[in-house]
Design a protein around this motif. Structure first.
Motif, mmCIF file in Angstrom:
data_model
loop_
_atom_site.group_PDB
_atom_site.id
_atom_site.type_symbol
_atom_site.label_atom_id
_atom_site.label_comp_id
_atom_site.label_asym_id
_atom_site.label_seq_id
_atom_site.Cartn_x
_atom_site.Cartn_y
_atom_site.Cartn_z
ATOM 1 N N VAL A 56 0.828 -1.203 0.000
ATOM 2 C CA VAL A 56 0.000 0.000 0.000
ATOM 3 C C VAL A 56 0.867 1.259 0.000
ATOM 4 N N TYR A 77 -3.955 -6.275 -2.826
ATOM 5 C CA TYR A 77 -3.992 -7.491 -2.002
ATOM 6 C C TYR A 77 -3.015 -7.265 -0.861
ATOM 7 N N GLN A 79 -2.818 -6.116 3.710
ATOM 8 C CA GLN A 79 -3.520 -5.978 4.974
ATOM 9 C C GLN A 79 -3.816 -4.532 5.326
ATOM 10 N N ARG A 80 -2.979 -3.623 4.871
ATOM 11 C CA ARG A 80 -3.158 -2.212 5.209
ATOM 12 C C ARG A 80 -4.270 -1.572 4.375
ATOM 13 N N THR A 81 -4.862 -0.528 4.931
ATOM 14 C CA THR A 81 -5.945 0.193 4.274
ATOM 15 C C THR A 81 -5.407 1.034 3.117
ATOM 16 N N VAL A 82 -6.160 1.080 2.056
ATOM 17 C CA VAL A 82 -5.797 1.841 0.866
ATOM 18 C C VAL A 82 -6.072 3.326 1.118
ATOM 19 N N PRO A 83 -5.140 4.210 0.729
ATOM 20 C CA PRO A 83 -5.380 5.653 0.893
ATOM 21 C C PRO A 83 -6.596 6.119 0.090
ATOM 22 N N GLU A 84 -7.290 7.100 0.619
ATOM 23 C CA GLU A 84 -8.498 7.631 -0.020
ATOM 24 C C GLU A 84 -8.264 8.064 -1.459
ATOM 25 N N LYS A 87 -8.817 5.234 -4.067
ATOM 26 C CA LYS A 87 -10.008 4.377 -4.009
ATOM 27 C C LYS A 87 -10.894 4.488 -5.244
ATOM 28 N N ALA A 93 -10.141 -4.205 -3.337
ATOM 29 C CA ALA A 93 -9.109 -4.319 -2.307
ATOM 30 C C ALA A 93 -9.464 -5.518 -1.431
ATOM 31 N N ASP A 95 -8.047 -8.130 1.781
ATOM 32 C CA ASP A 95 -7.110 -8.413 2.868
ATOM 33 C C ASP A 95 -6.725 -9.889 2.795
#
Length: 110
Positions: A56, A77, A79-84, A87, A93, A95
């Protein structure tokens, strides 16, 4: 068994998505480290069917990929959240803790 599908997998692939895609017959190019537009072009993203990002921290590559190839499916693919800011250009996305790489590869190809 070749599906004719091509993918670029970018980032360290600790969860095995590249191998899972290859098991589905996808031709995979891999990129690691700091990824630039020339790296993406050399890896074949201009003609790729899939761009799978596993880091990410390299999310800025997604708008570049979309600029180079408007038909590519973009997948994170990780574990971390995708930046806004990415998106809107991201198709999906996932996990790795929630879905195994082989299941994801099967869904992406079939």
């Amino acid at each position: 068994m070749s599906t004719g599908t091509t993918a670029v997998v970018a980032g360290a692939d600790e969860d095995g998505i590249a191998a899972a895609l290859e098991a589905e017959g996808v031709a995979v190019a891999r990129l690691e480290g700091v990824i630039s537009r020339p790296h993406l072009e050399e890896a074949g993203v201009v003609d790729a069917d899939l761009y799978v990002l596993t880091d990410v921290g390299q999310a800025t590559t997604i708008p570049i990929v979309c600029d180079l190839n408007e038909d590519v499916r973009t997948v994170v693919y990780a574990q971390r959240t995708v930046p806004e800011f990415v998106k809107g250009q991201l198709d999906i996305a996932i996990d790795p803790q929630l879905m195994d790489a082989s299941v994801v590869a099967d869904e992406l190809v079939n």
